[in-house]
Motif scaffolding. Structure first.
Motif, short mmCIF file in Angstrom:
data_model
loop_
_atom_site.label_atom_id
_atom_site.label_comp_id
_atom_site.label_asym_id
_atom_site.label_seq_id
_atom_site.Cartn_x
_atom_site.Cartn_y
_atom_site.Cartn_z
N SER A 142 0.81 -1.22 0.00
CA SER A 142 0.00 0.00 0.00
C SER A 142 0.85 1.26 0.00
O SER A 142 0.43 2.30 -0.54
N SER A 147 -2.48 6.21 -4.72
CA SER A 147 -3.67 6.21 -3.86
C SER A 147 -4.94 5.83 -4.60
O SER A 147 -5.83 5.20 -4.02
N ARG A 150 -4.90 2.02 -4.65
CA ARG A 150 -4.39 1.39 -3.44
C ARG A 150 -5.25 0.19 -3.04
O ARG A 150 -4.74 -0.83 -2.57
N ASP A 300 -11.86 1.30 -4.52
CA ASP A 300 -11.20 2.44 -5.14
C ASP A 300 -12.21 3.34 -5.85
O ASP A 300 -12.00 4.55 -5.98
N ALA A 355 -6.30 -1.36 2.36
CA ALA A 355 -6.31 0.06 2.02
C ALA A 355 -7.02 0.87 3.10
O ALA A 355 -6.55 1.95 3.48
N GLU A 359 -5.03 3.76 5.42
CA GLU A 359 -5.42 5.16 5.34
C GLU A 359 -5.91 5.73 6.66
O GLU A 359 -6.13 6.94 6.77
N ASN A 424 -10.93 6.91 1.51
CA ASN A 424 -10.48 6.95 0.12
C ASN A 424 -10.56 8.37 -0.41
O ASN A 424 -11.65 8.92 -0.58
N ALA A 433 -8.48 12.43 -5.85
CA ALA A 433 -7.35 11.64 -5.34
C ALA A 433 -6.08 12.45 -5.42
O ALA A 433 -5.80 13.10 -6.43
N PRO A 437 0.98 8.93 -3.57
CA PRO A 437 0.38 7.89 -2.75
C PRO A 437 0.92 7.90 -1.33
O PRO A 437 2.10 8.12 -1.11
N GLU A 438 0.03 7.67 -0.40
CA GLU A 438 0.38 7.46 1.01
C GLU A 438 1.44 8.43 1.51
O GLU A 438 2.46 8.05 2.07
N GLU A 445 -5.11 13.44 2.94
CA GLU A 445 -5.00 12.23 3.77
C GLU A 445 -4.82 12.60 5.22
O GLU A 445 -5.32 11.93 6.11
#
Length: 453
Positions: A142, A147, A150, A300, A355, A359, A424, A433, A437-438, A445
């Motif tokens: 992940s 994202s 994910r 997703d 996921a 998150e 999400n 989004a 990512p992450e 996030e």
């Protein structure tokens, strides 16, 4: 080192490594549950009444779950400090050695009470290893994945869990098929355990080739973030997230061990051959293994919460029909019972879980947070659900209280997930989004994670 976040090649490599590694590690862990249902009562607890011996065997199985939070705390701490990859390599080796030793243990007939003592000791070691495995296996995927995908990519780590069960159940089915009943009890049950050390070597070679996650490197790049122990940090900053993860797992883990372990004992009580149930479980888990990424991909698009809650509701609705179909003793209907329970109910939850849980936590404490919420539920609910179900069956002589037990677990999970924010970023209202990512510092996030505190 180059930044590889979202790099398709590195994401796929991480997904494959997590899948195969977790499959082999969970093969080892599930072997014990299958053996507890099939042979451990007679080999390690022969002085008990058969039903009491089964409860005792499931009790040693539960010991592994009691040890899982300890493994989560230990490996979560070092996973947040040293790295995800090194902890995944360590847990795999520990699990492989412990599993092989179980296959070499003398039984009660040979060394008396020392046999169950040694069995319990090795089960504790297994529990510690698998307790440290899950969070790292999830994060290694992940934290590499973009994202907006994910859910799909991280679900492959759970596919490894499903395939681990398929491998363990298939190994036992094969061992039973090629041996007589006497030979199986004498030595046949040991073969799947001993073979596990060879599978561990394969998983080790695969895991050594993956890179550390970019999110971990970023999270640990600032020295001040390492000042507090990750466990204390996550309890202070993410208490609601831990509770949500725990509650979300109640139906997922409790139901899974009723479907995968207790169903073997229930089949014997109603006069159904265990071979029929094992075959149905293998088919069901095989289909579920590839349904997990589909549910992850669905999350997703529509969000983590609706998919997860849908799985919990499916468990509630299917609780009574599951046992009613077993009571018919019809192999086809038993296949239907297990298929719906495992693929639809359990699959929707476990496919979305990686996921969703990732998150809920900031990267600097993600390993500790995932391990704590995940493994506390495993200890309290997962390990003891077959024992509770067996006791309810002994008390009522019928399946209705077990169905009520399933419904209660499903209700807890629905409430917990409903209380969570949608994590999400691609489907939150008026949001899109994030490109990275992450990233624990990403404002979108970070907002979700702050809502869970």
């Amino acid at each position: 080192m180059a930044d590889v976040r979202g790099n398709p090649r590195e994401v796929r490599k991480a997904a494959i490594a997590s899948l195969f590694g977790s499959a082999l590690e969970w093969y080892d862990f599930f072997l014990y549950g299958t053996a507890a249902a099939l042979v451990f009562n007679s080999l390690f607890f022969p002085t008990f009444d058969p039903l009491v011996g089964t409860i005792a065997a499931f009790g040693t199985n539960a010991v592994g779950f009691l040890a899982r939070p300890l493994g989560g705390i230990i490996f979560g701490h070092f996973g947040d400090r040293i790295g995800r990859k090194s902890m995944l390599v360590t847990t795999l080796v520990i699990m492989g050695v412990a599993t092989c030793l179980i296959g070499l243990l003398p039984t009660y007939a040979t060394i008396g009470a020392w046999a169950p003592v040694l069995l319990i000791t090795l089960r504790i070691v297994q529990g510690i290893a698998v307790g440290g495995e899950w969070g790292g296996g999830v994060l290694i995927v992940s934290e590499h994945a973009p994202s907006h995908r994910r859910g799909f990519y991280s679900a492959w780590s759970q596919t490894g869990v499903g395939l681990g069960f398929v491998l363990s159940a298939s190994a036992y089915a094969l061992a039973q098929a090629v041996t007589t009943k006497e030979s199986f009890l004498a030595w046949g049950w040991r073969v799947p355990f001993v073979v596990g050390i060879l599978l561990t070597a394969v998983g080790l070679l695969i895991r050594l080739r993956i890179m550390e996650t970019p999110a971990f490197r970023e999270a640990t790049s600032e020295p001040e973030k390492e000042s507090k122990p990750p466990l204390l940090d996550v309890i202070r900053t993410h208490p609601k997230s831990i509770l949500i993860a725990f509650g979300a797992r109640v139906a997922e883990t409790g139901a899974s061990y009723l479907f995968l372990t207790f169903s073997l004992s229930y089949a014997a009580e109603v006069g159904v051959g265990k071979g029929v149930v094992l075959a149905a479980l293998v088919v069901g888990m095989l289909f579920e293994s590839f349904a997990m990424p589909m549910f992850g991909a669905l999350s997703d698009r529509v969000g983590r919460r609706p998919v997860y809650i849908g799985g919990a509701i499916a468990v509630i609705v299917w609780a009574y029909p599951f046992f009613a179909l077993f009571d018919t003793r019809n192999p086809v209907l038993i296949f239907v019972a297990i298929f719906v329970a495992v693929v639809v109910g359990h699959g929707a939850m476990i496919g979305t879980q990686p996921a969703f849980f990732t998150e809920l936590f900031a990267s600097r404490v993600a390993y500790s947070g995932l391990a704590l919420g995940h493994e506390l539920a495993s200890m309290i609910v997962g390990g003891f659900s077959p024992i509770v179900a067996t006791a309810l069956l002994a008390w009522a002589g019928a399946s209705w209280p077990i169905a009520l037990f399933l419904i209660g677990m499903g209700a807890v999970t629905v409430f917990a997930v409903a209380a969570a924010p949608e994590t999400n970023p691609a489907v939150r209202k008026d949001r899109k989004a994030p490109e990275d990512p992450e990233d624990p510092e990403d404002p979108e996030e970070a907002e979700v994670k702050s809502q869970t505190v």
